[in-house]
Design a protein around this motif. Structure first.
Motif, PDB file in Angstrom:
ATOM      1  N   UNK A   1       0.686  -1.402   0.232  1.00 42.72           N
ATOM      2  CA  UNK A   1       0.089   0.331   0.449  1.00 42.72           C
ATOM      3  C   UNK A   1       0.934   1.240   0.249  1.00 42.72           C
ATOM      4  N   UNK A   2       0.885   2.212  -0.747  1.00 41.49           N
ATOM      5  CA  UNK A   2       1.411   3.477  -0.936  1.00 41.49           C
ATOM      6  C   UNK A   2       0.676   4.464  -0.679  1.00 41.49           C
ATOM      7  N   UNK A   3      -0.785   4.419  -0.313  1.00 40.53           N
ATOM      8  CA  UNK A   3      -1.773   5.162   0.718  1.00 40.53           C
ATOM      9  C   UNK A   3      -2.723   4.032   1.479  1.00 40.53           C
ATOM     10  N   UNK A   4      -3.352   4.871   2.465  1.00 42.25           N
ATOM     11  CA  UNK A   4      -4.672   3.917   2.393  1.00 42.25           C
ATOM     12  C   UNK A   4      -5.383   3.961   1.332  1.00 42.25           C
ATOM     13  N   UNK A   5      -5.885   2.343   1.682  1.00 37.21           N
ATOM     14  CA  UNK A   5      -6.996   1.221   0.757  1.00 37.21           C
ATOM     15  C   UNK A   5      -7.453   0.468   1.268  1.00 37.21           C
ATOM     16  N   UNK A   6      -7.903  -0.025   0.030  1.00 33.90           N
ATOM     17  CA  UNK A   6      -8.732  -1.815   0.676  1.00 33.90           C
ATOM     18  C   UNK A   6      -7.978  -1.738  -0.314  1.00 33.90           C
ATOM     19  N   UNK A   7      -6.982  -3.594  -0.211  1.00 36.97           N
ATOM     20  CA  UNK A   7      -6.949  -4.779  -1.608  1.00 36.97           C
ATOM     21  C   UNK A   7      -7.276  -5.937  -1.597  1.00 36.97           C
ATOM     22  N   UNK A  43     -11.760 -18.138  -2.873  1.00 34.65           N
ATOM     23  CA  UNK A  43     -12.112 -17.187  -2.208  1.00 34.65           C
ATOM     24  C   UNK A  43     -11.634 -16.428  -1.804  1.00 34.65           C
ATOM     25  N   UNK A  44     -11.711 -15.360  -1.294  1.00 30.50           N
ATOM     26  CA  UNK A  44     -11.580 -13.653  -1.258  1.00 30.50           C
ATOM     27  C   UNK A  44     -11.136 -13.413   0.152  1.00 30.50           C
ATOM     28  N   UNK A  45      -9.814 -12.452   0.372  1.00 33.91           N
ATOM     29  CA  UNK A  45      -9.747 -11.841   1.790  1.00 33.91           C
ATOM     30  C   UNK A  45      -9.640 -10.188   1.200  1.00 33.91           C
ATOM     31  N   UNK A  46     -10.132  -9.316   2.250  1.00 33.04           N
ATOM     32  CA  UNK A  46     -10.007  -7.871   1.885  1.00 33.04           C
ATOM     33  C   UNK A  46      -8.899  -7.355   3.107  1.00 33.04           C
TER      34      UNK A  46
END
Length: 170
Positions: A16-22, A34-37
């Motif tokens: 992450x280079x800035x706040x956010x989600x992946x 499956x997935x995980x954020x």
């Protein structure tokens, strides 16, 4: 999507280079998806800001102290860590500081309204009358005010007299 990527290398990593989600998406050997954020909210790239306060803001013959206050917790990296600086003459001083996230900034303070220069003047002697001498203050270096009188004294006998004057700042 949105420029994110999925890798099949050893471990999933996203920087992450800035706040956010992946969102990590994965599939096991049996084909189950499956997935995980991952969500990051603690990246701070905002530089700290300072507000400047002067204790005197009008022409003065006194020292002027400037004090900084900040929009967040900072460490001042010069001036022995102090958030105030006292000017004893006109000039500039630059404060340097850094916040807890290591974002740095600086602010330059400037004072131009200190006048500690003592006014000077000359004396004019009028000895045209043998019975008296008139002494007047002339050619003042700046606007002056007399402690008493108007800057003229009449001697009727030998002696001394002190004419005291000062500028508008005292």
């Amino acid at each position: 999507k949105n420029g994110n990527y999925v890798t099949n290398m050893s471990t999933f990593t996203y920087e992450f280079i800035q706040n956010g989600e992946f969102t990590f998406e994965f599939v096991d050997k049996a084909g189950n998806k499956g997935s995980k954020t991952a969500k990051v909210t603690w990246i701070d790239t905002d530089i700290p800001e300072a507000s400047i306060t002067y204790d005197i803001v009008t022409p003065t013959n006194k020292d002027v102290t400037v004090t900084l206050t900040f929009n967040e917790k900072v460490t001042i990296t010069n001036n022995n860590g102090s958030n105030s600086y006292t000017f004893d003459k006109n000039g500039e001083f630059t404060f340097e500081f850094i916040d807890e996230a290591r974002n740095s900034n600086s602010v330059t303070t400037k004072v131009t309204w200190i006048d500690k220069e003592t006014p000077t003047a000359s004396l004019k002697y009028d000895k045209s009358n043998q019975n008296k001498a008139i002494v007047s203050v002339v050619d003042a270096s700046k606007e002056i005010t007399f402690e008493t009188g108007s800057g003229t004294y009449e001697f009727t006998q030998n002696g001394t007299y002190e004419i005291v004057f000062y500028d508008k700042l005292g």
